[in-house]
Design a protein around this motif. Structure first.
Motif, PDB file in Angstrom:
ATOM      1  N   ALA A  86       3.121  16.424 -54.887  1.00 53.27           N
ATOM      2  CA  ALA A  86       1.666  16.544 -55.028  1.00 53.27           C
ATOM      3  C   ALA A  86       1.192  17.930 -54.613  1.00 53.27           C
ATOM      4  N   TYR A  87       1.742  18.466 -53.504  1.00 55.89           N
ATOM      5  CA  TYR A  87       1.374  19.812 -53.071  1.00 55.89           C
ATOM      6  C   TYR A  87       1.842  20.851 -54.094  1.00 55.89           C
ATOM      7  N   GLY A  88       3.012  20.636 -54.660  1.00 59.09           N
ATOM      8  CA  GLY A  88       3.529  21.541 -55.683  1.00 59.09           C
ATOM      9  C   GLY A  88       2.650  21.563 -56.914  1.00 59.09           C
ATOM     10  N   ARG A  89       2.236  20.395 -57.365  1.00 62.34           N
ATOM     11  CA  ARG A  89       1.343  20.317 -58.525  1.00 62.34           C
ATOM     12  C   ARG A  89       0.005  20.973 -58.223  1.00 62.34           C
TER      13      ARG A  89
ATOM     14  N   GLY B 157       1.605   7.093 -55.008  1.00 58.30           N
ATOM     15  CA  GLY B 157       3.059   7.037 -54.866  1.00 58.30           C
ATOM     16  C   GLY B 157       3.806   8.327 -55.125  1.00 58.30           C
ATOM     17  N   VAL B 158       3.128   9.375 -55.554  1.00 60.10           N
ATOM     18  CA  VAL B 158       3.782  10.665 -55.748  1.00 60.10           C
ATOM     19  C   VAL B 158       4.092  11.229 -54.357  1.00 60.10           C
ATOM     20  N   SER B 159       5.256  11.818 -54.198  1.00 63.43           N
ATOM     21  CA  SER B 159       5.622  12.366 -52.888  1.00 63.43           C
ATOM     22  C   SER B 159       4.671  13.500 -52.508  1.00 63.43           C
TER      23      SER B 159
ATOM     24  N   ILE C 155      -7.513  15.529 -56.344  1.00 68.56           N
ATOM     25  CA  ILE C 155      -6.522  15.060 -57.323  1.00 68.56           C
ATOM     26  C   ILE C 155      -5.165  14.890 -56.648  1.00 68.56           C
ATOM     27  N   ALA C 156      -4.758  15.866 -55.859  1.00 68.54           N
ATOM     28  CA  ALA C 156      -3.466  15.785 -55.162  1.00 68.54           C
ATOM     29  C   ALA C 156      -3.438  14.587 -54.209  1.00 68.54           C
ATOM     30  N   LEU C 157      -4.533  14.329 -53.528  1.00 66.50           N
ATOM     31  CA  LEU C 157      -4.594  13.188 -52.621  1.00 66.50           C
ATOM     32  C   LEU C 157      -4.463  11.876 -53.398  1.00 66.50           C
ATOM     33  N   GLN C 158      -5.113  11.792 -54.544  1.00 71.27           N
ATOM     34  CA  GLN C 158      -5.002  10.585 -55.365  1.00 71.27           C
ATOM     35  C   GLN C 158      -3.562  10.390 -55.839  1.00 71.27           C
TER      36      GLN C 158
ATOM     37  N   ARG D 182      -0.688  15.613 -44.181  1.00 68.95           N
ATOM     38  CA  ARG D 182      -1.382  14.669 -45.062  1.00 68.95           C
ATOM     39  C   ARG D 182      -2.714  14.207 -44.476  1.00 68.95           C
ATOM     40  N   LEU D 183      -2.734  13.900 -43.184  1.00 70.29           N
ATOM     41  CA  LEU D 183      -3.987  13.481 -42.557  1.00 70.29           C
ATOM     42  C   LEU D 183      -5.017  14.615 -42.569  1.00 70.29           C
TER      43      LEU D 183
END
Length: 77
Positions: free
Chosen positions: A70-73, A64-66, A56-59, A29-30
Protein backbone atom coordinates in the motif's frame (compact mmCIF):
# COMPACT_ATOMS: atom_id res chain seq x y z
CA UNK A 1 0.47 20.25 -12.76
CA UNK A 2 -1.78 21.65 -10.00
CA UNK A 3 -2.03 18.20 -8.40
CA UNK A 4 1.74 17.74 -8.41
CA UNK A 5 2.49 21.15 -6.93
CA UNK A 6 -0.19 20.74 -4.24
CA UNK A 7 1.23 17.32 -3.29
CA UNK A 8 4.77 18.69 -3.13
CA UNK A 9 3.59 21.55 -0.92
CA UNK A 10 1.77 19.19 1.49
CA UNK A 11 4.50 16.54 1.67
CA UNK A 12 6.73 18.16 4.36
CA UNK A 13 3.75 18.63 6.69
CA UNK A 14 2.69 15.01 6.24
CA UNK A 15 6.20 13.70 6.92
CA UNK A 16 6.44 15.92 9.99
CA UNK A 17 3.15 14.57 11.34
CA UNK A 18 4.29 10.99 10.71
CA UNK A 19 7.57 11.65 12.54
CA UNK A 20 5.80 13.24 15.52
CA UNK A 21 3.26 10.44 15.89
CA UNK A 22 5.83 7.69 15.44
CA UNK A 23 8.16 9.47 17.85
CA UNK A 24 5.31 9.41 20.36
CA UNK A 25 5.18 5.63 20.05
CA UNK A 26 2.59 5.01 17.35
CA UNK A 27 3.25 2.42 14.69
CA UNK A 28 3.52 3.65 11.10
CA UNK A 29 0.04 2.35 10.33
CA UNK A 30 -1.57 3.96 13.37
CA UNK A 31 0.14 7.26 12.58
CA UNK A 32 -1.06 6.98 8.97
CA UNK A 33 -4.62 6.30 10.18
CA UNK A 34 -4.48 9.28 12.57
CA UNK A 35 -3.38 11.64 9.80
CA UNK A 36 -6.12 10.38 7.47
CA UNK A 37 -8.77 10.57 10.22
CA UNK A 38 -7.78 14.15 11.06
CA UNK A 39 -7.93 15.03 7.37
CA UNK A 40 -11.38 13.44 6.98
CA UNK A 41 -12.73 15.72 9.72
CA UNK A 42 -11.83 18.82 7.71
CA UNK A 43 -12.21 17.28 4.24
CA UNK A 44 -15.34 19.30 3.43
CA UNK A 45 -13.31 22.53 3.47
CA UNK A 46 -10.89 21.61 0.67
CA UNK A 47 -9.71 18.34 -0.80
CA UNK A 48 -5.95 17.85 -0.78
CA UNK A 49 -4.51 15.35 -3.25
CA UNK A 50 -1.82 13.99 -0.92
CA UNK A 51 -4.27 13.20 1.85
CA UNK A 52 -6.74 11.70 -0.64
CA UNK A 53 -3.94 9.37 -1.79
CA UNK A 54 -3.19 8.51 1.85
CA UNK A 55 -6.89 7.68 2.29
CA UNK A 56 -6.75 5.34 -0.71
CA UNK A 57 -3.68 3.59 0.72
CA UNK A 58 -5.43 3.19 4.08
CA UNK A 59 -8.47 1.65 2.39
CA UNK A 60 -6.15 -0.78 0.59
CA UNK A 61 -4.58 -1.80 3.92
CA UNK A 62 -8.01 -2.24 5.48
CA UNK A 63 -9.03 -4.48 2.59
CA UNK A 64 -6.06 -6.81 3.05
CA UNK A 65 -3.26 -5.29 0.97
CA UNK A 66 0.02 -5.42 2.89
CA UNK A 67 1.32 -2.18 4.37
CA UNK A 68 4.46 -2.38 2.25
CA UNK A 69 2.44 -2.77 -0.95
CA UNK A 70 0.00 0.00 0.00
CA UNK A 71 2.85 2.41 0.82
CA UNK A 72 4.56 1.47 -2.44
CA UNK A 73 1.42 2.15 -4.46
CA UNK A 74 0.97 5.44 -2.60
CA UNK A 75 4.52 6.46 -3.57
CA UNK A 76 3.94 5.63 -7.22
CA UNK A 77 0.68 7.56 -7.38
Amino acid sequence: KERESQMIADYPEMVSKLAIYMGAGMSARLAWEKIVTDYEKKRTVEKRYLYEEMWIALQEMRSGVSEVAAYGRFGKR
